[in-house]
Design an enzyme around this catalytic site. Structure first.
Site, PDB file in Angstrom:
ATOM      1  N   ILE A 258      75.052   9.330 -50.422  1.00 45.03           N
ATOM      2  CA  ILE A 258      76.480   9.490 -50.722  1.00 45.03           C
ATOM      3  C   ILE A 258      77.256   9.253 -49.427  1.00 45.03           C
ATOM      4  O   ILE A 258      76.882   9.771 -48.370  1.00 45.03           O
ATOM      5  CB  ILE A 258      76.773  10.928 -51.232  1.00 45.03           C
ATOM      6  CG1 ILE A 258      75.868  11.317 -52.421  1.00 45.03           C
ATOM      7  CG2 ILE A 258      78.258  11.087 -51.587  1.00 45.03           C
ATOM      8  CD1 ILE A 258      76.067  10.538 -53.699  1.00 45.03           C
TER       9      ILE A 258
ATOM     10  N   ASP B 115      78.939  31.105 -40.930  1.00 43.81           N
ATOM     11  CA  ASP B 115      77.680  30.383 -40.789  1.00 43.81           C
ATOM     12  C   ASP B 115      76.757  30.936 -41.863  1.00 43.81           C
ATOM     13  O   ASP B 115      76.342  32.108 -41.792  1.00 43.81           O
ATOM     14  CB  ASP B 115      77.101  30.620 -39.384  1.00 43.81           C
ATOM     15  CG  ASP B 115      75.782  29.880 -39.181  1.00 43.81           C
ATOM     16  OD1 ASP B 115      75.139  29.508 -40.186  1.00 43.81           O
ATOM     17  OD2 ASP B 115      75.403  29.674 -38.011  1.00 43.81           O
TER      18      ASP B 115
ATOM     19  N   LYS C 127      64.796  21.103 -49.657  1.00 44.34           N
ATOM     20  CA  LYS C 127      65.529  20.680 -50.854  1.00 44.34           C
ATOM     21  C   LYS C 127      64.681  20.874 -52.107  1.00 44.34           C
ATOM     22  O   LYS C 127      65.200  21.255 -53.160  1.00 44.34           O
ATOM     23  CB  LYS C 127      65.972  19.218 -50.713  1.00 44.34           C
ATOM     24  CG  LYS C 127      67.069  19.019 -49.660  1.00 44.34           C
ATOM     25  CD  LYS C 127      68.343  19.730 -50.041  1.00 44.34           C
ATOM     26  CE  LYS C 127      69.508  19.440 -49.111  1.00 44.34           C
ATOM     27  NZ  LYS C 127      70.729  20.153 -49.507  1.00 44.34           N
TER      28      LYS C 127
ATOM     29  N   ILE D  36      80.831  16.122 -49.537  1.00 45.94           N
ATOM     30  CA  ILE D  36      80.665  16.567 -50.933  1.00 45.94           C
ATOM     31  C   ILE D  36      81.343  17.927 -51.144  1.00 45.94           C
ATOM     32  O   ILE D  36      81.988  18.162 -52.175  1.00 45.94           O
ATOM     33  CB  ILE D  36      79.158  16.625 -51.285  1.00 45.94           C
ATOM     34  CG1 ILE D  36      78.574  15.195 -51.337  1.00 45.94           C
ATOM     35  CG2 ILE D  36      78.912  17.356 -52.602  1.00 45.94           C
ATOM     36  CD1 ILE D  36      77.054  15.126 -51.387  1.00 45.94           C
TER      37      ILE D  36
ATOM     38  N   TYR E 186      63.667  18.877 -44.092  1.00 46.24           N
ATOM     39  CA  TYR E 186      64.833  18.834 -44.978  1.00 46.24           C
ATOM     40  C   TYR E 186      64.376  18.670 -46.433  1.00 46.24           C
ATOM     41  O   TYR E 186      64.822  19.392 -47.330  1.00 46.24           O
ATOM     42  CB  TYR E 186      65.704  17.653 -44.546  1.00 46.24           C
ATOM     43  CG  TYR E 186      66.842  17.280 -45.464  1.00 46.24           C
ATOM     44  CD1 TYR E 186      68.038  17.995 -45.445  1.00 46.24           C
ATOM     45  CD2 TYR E 186      66.738  16.185 -46.322  1.00 46.24           C
ATOM     46  CE1 TYR E 186      69.096  17.632 -46.269  1.00 46.24           C
ATOM     47  CE2 TYR E 186      67.787  15.816 -47.151  1.00 46.24           C
ATOM     48  CZ  TYR E 186      68.968  16.537 -47.128  1.00 46.24           C
ATOM     49  OH  TYR E 186      70.016  16.183 -47.941  1.00 46.24           O
TER      50      TYR E 186
ATOM     51  N   ASN F 278      76.221  24.273 -50.651  1.00 46.14           N
ATOM     52  CA  ASN F 278      76.310  22.854 -50.277  1.00 46.14           C
ATOM     53  C   ASN F 278      76.018  22.609 -48.802  1.00 46.14           C
ATOM     54  O   ASN F 278      75.600  21.518 -48.422  1.00 46.14           O
ATOM     55  CB  ASN F 278      77.721  22.381 -50.658  1.00 46.14           C
ATOM     56  CG  ASN F 278      78.088  21.066 -50.034  1.00 46.14           C
ATOM     57  OD1 ASN F 278      77.675  20.007 -50.498  1.00 46.14           O
ATOM     58  ND2 ASN F 278      78.867  21.115 -48.947  1.00 46.14           N
TER      59      ASN F 278
HETATM   60  N1  NAD Z   1      75.491  12.548 -48.053  1.00 43.49           N
HETATM   61  C1  NAD Z   1      74.356  12.259 -48.667  1.00 43.49           C
HETATM   62  O1  NAD Z   1      73.882  11.113 -48.695  1.00 43.49           O
HETATM   63  C2  NAD Z   1      73.586  13.363 -49.375  1.00 43.49           C
HETATM   64  C3  NAD Z   1      72.488  13.011 -50.173  1.00 43.49           C
HETATM   65  C4  NAD Z   1      71.779  14.006 -50.821  1.00 43.49           C
HETATM   66  C5  NAD Z   1      72.152  15.328 -50.673  1.00 43.49           C
HETATM   67  N2  NAD Z   1      73.215  15.640 -49.887  1.00 43.49           N
HETATM   68  C6  NAD Z   1      73.546  17.052 -49.736  1.00 43.49           C
HETATM   69  O2  NAD Z   1      74.923  17.250 -49.962  1.00 43.49           O
HETATM   70  C7  NAD Z   1      75.369  18.358 -49.214  1.00 43.49           C
HETATM   71  C8  NAD Z   1      76.613  17.991 -48.435  1.00 43.49           C
HETATM   72  O3  NAD Z   1      76.331  16.912 -47.580  1.00 43.49           O
HETATM   73  P1  NAD Z   1      77.471  15.996 -46.969  1.00 43.49           P
HETATM   74  O4  NAD Z   1      76.879  14.657 -46.828  1.00 43.49           O
HETATM   75  O5  NAD Z   1      78.720  16.194 -47.731  1.00 43.49           O
HETATM   76  O6  NAD Z   1      77.588  16.624 -45.500  1.00 43.49           O
HETATM   77  P2  NAD Z   1      78.796  16.738 -44.453  1.00 43.49           P
HETATM   78  O7  NAD Z   1      78.150  16.717 -43.106  1.00 43.49           O
HETATM   79  O8  NAD Z   1      79.873  15.777 -44.744  1.00 43.49           O
HETATM   80  O9  NAD Z   1      79.351  18.204 -44.721  1.00 43.49           O
HETATM   81  C9  NAD Z   1      78.560  19.334 -44.509  1.00 43.49           C
HETATM   82  C10 NAD Z   1      79.466  20.509 -44.169  1.00 43.49           C
HETATM   83  O10 NAD Z   1      78.633  21.673 -44.046  1.00 43.49           O
HETATM   84  C11 NAD Z   1      79.061  22.416 -42.919  1.00 43.49           C
HETATM   85  N3  NAD Z   1      77.952  23.251 -42.461  1.00 43.49           N
HETATM   86  C12 NAD Z   1      76.795  22.847 -41.889  1.00 43.49           C
HETATM   87  N4  NAD Z   1      76.024  23.903 -41.593  1.00 43.49           N
HETATM   88  C13 NAD Z   1      76.714  25.004 -41.991  1.00 43.49           C
HETATM   89  C14 NAD Z   1      76.450  26.396 -41.924  1.00 43.49           C
HETATM   90  N5  NAD Z   1      75.302  26.857 -41.409  1.00 43.49           N
HETATM   91  N6  NAD Z   1      77.358  27.254 -42.425  1.00 43.49           N
HETATM   92  C15 NAD Z   1      78.526  26.785 -42.957  1.00 43.49           C
HETATM   93  N7  NAD Z   1      78.833  25.481 -43.029  1.00 43.49           N
HETATM   94  C16 NAD Z   1      77.945  24.599 -42.543  1.00 43.49           C
HETATM   95  C17 NAD Z   1      79.489  21.351 -41.910  1.00 43.49           C
HETATM   96  O11 NAD Z   1      80.308  21.867 -40.899  1.00 43.49           O
HETATM   97  C18 NAD Z   1      80.183  20.343 -42.830  1.00 43.49           C
HETATM   98  O12 NAD Z   1      81.561  20.657 -42.975  1.00 43.49           O
HETATM   99  C19 NAD Z   1      74.177  18.793 -48.366  1.00 43.49           C
HETATM  100  O13 NAD Z   1      73.517  19.864 -49.015  1.00 43.49           O
HETATM  101  C20 NAD Z   1      73.299  17.573 -48.342  1.00 43.49           C
HETATM  102  O14 NAD Z   1      71.938  17.871 -48.145  1.00 43.49           O
HETATM  103  C21 NAD Z   1      73.940  14.698 -49.224  1.00 43.49           C
END
Ligand code: NAD
Length: 260
Positions: A186, A62, A157, A17, A153, A89
């Site tokens: 997603i 981080d 959230k 995302i 988690y 994010n």
């Molecule tokens: N994918 C889903 O189904 C879904 C559903 C609801 C909410 N979300 C939310 O969407 C957001 C993105 O999720 P995604 O599925 O795209 O994840 P993803 O794993 O594809 O990407 C997450 C990114 O965050 C980075 N990251 C993790 N910890 C970090 C830190 N401490 N500092 C800097 N960077 C860091 C990772 O390296 C990665 O590049 C999250 O907040 C997640 O909770 C995702």
């Protein structure tokens, strides 16, 4: 262009995302700072943005570490002169039932999802207040609205939604807006390890969604773009649910009620 010359910081912009949001914002004219702990994927996001004619910069950070967040904001201001938009994010998710989660794992979920939003918001807000302009978009989850497991988690959230409301209420008079997005499932790299063990999961999950599918990162990025842009100039403190109708109701219960 909806974000022409706006400076946008996107945490976790190297994947899923965050990556889709970075691309979308750049395509709308924003200068995008991609912050991630994964250098390879963060750099790749920026390379792709530049190859498409956009402007971006990768900063290793981080977002659970206050000093790294401060350095991230400092670098953004040095390079681009300010911060107009922050998309919180990045996340951490592990563990399920609280009876099987120890304190350390609980803290990691809260730190990775909620404290990171606290730290990044705290670091950018003074600059947004000075400029009398700012939009914060916090990526929460449907897990913050419903009991779906993964309690650490999910609690984090839900906390993001409250923090979003409080930032909106406290800093609205400084023309800073804050909104949350609650995505449903997603298709992102976050799911890869889960799908390796359970390849049919998305097919089964899709049946719970009124739209009968899971979402794509670009569909969340579109919502983030709206909330970050001037089109949402009178919208603050709200939660936009991007979940294919998952939280809109219970079809099976409705059918039960009318005796189907
Ligand atoms: N994918 C889903 O189904 C879904 C559903 C609801 C909410 N979300 C939310 O969407 C957001 C993105 O999720 P995604 O599925 O795209 O994840 P993803 O794993 O594809 O990407 C997450 C990114 O965050 C980075 N990251 C993790 N910890 C970090 C830190 N401490 N500092 C800097 N960077 C860091 C990772 O390296 C990665 O590049 C999250 O907040 C997640 O909770 C995702």
């Amino acid at each position: 262009m909806r974000l022409l010359n706006r400076i946008a910081m996107i945490t976790g912009g190297g994947s899923g995302i965050g990556r889709a949001t970075a691309h979308r914002f750049a395509s709308e004219g924003a200068k995008v700072v991609v912050a991630d702990i994964n250098d390879e994927s963060g750099i790749k996001t920026v390379e792709d943005i530049e190859a498409a004619g956009g402007a971006g910069r990768f900063v290793h950070a981080d977002v659970t570490v206050a000093a790294e967040v401060k350095a991230l904001v400092r670098q953004t201001i040095e390079v681009y002169g300010g911060v107009d938009i922050l998309v919180n994010n990045a996340f951490f998710c592990d563990g399920d039932d609280i009876l099987t989660v120890d304190e350390d794992l609980w803290d990691k979920n809260i730190r990775g999802c909620l404290s990171s939003v606290f730290l990044c918001s705290k670091a950018v807000l003074p600059h947004m207040i000075d400029r009398r302009h700012g939009a914060i978009v916090n990526i929460a989850s449907v897990n913050g609205l419903l009991g779906l497991g993964e309690e650490g988690y999910s609690a984090a959230k839900a906390g993001i939604i409250s923090l979003t409301q409080n930032i909106a209420v406290r800093y609205g008079e400084h023309q800073v807006r804050a909104n949350a997005i609650c995505p449903g499932s997603i298709q992102t790299p976050a799911w890869v390890p889960v799908l390796e063990k359970d390849p049919d999961l998305f097919e089964r999950l899709s049946k719970w969604y009124p739209l009968q599918r899971i979402g794509q990162p670009e569909e969340v990025a579109a919502a983030a773009l709206f909330l970050a842009s001037d089109e949402a100039s009178f919208i603050t403190g709200t939660t936009l649910v991007v979940d294919g109708g998952l939280t809109a109701g219970l079809k099976r219960m409705g059918e039960e009620l009318v005796g189907k």
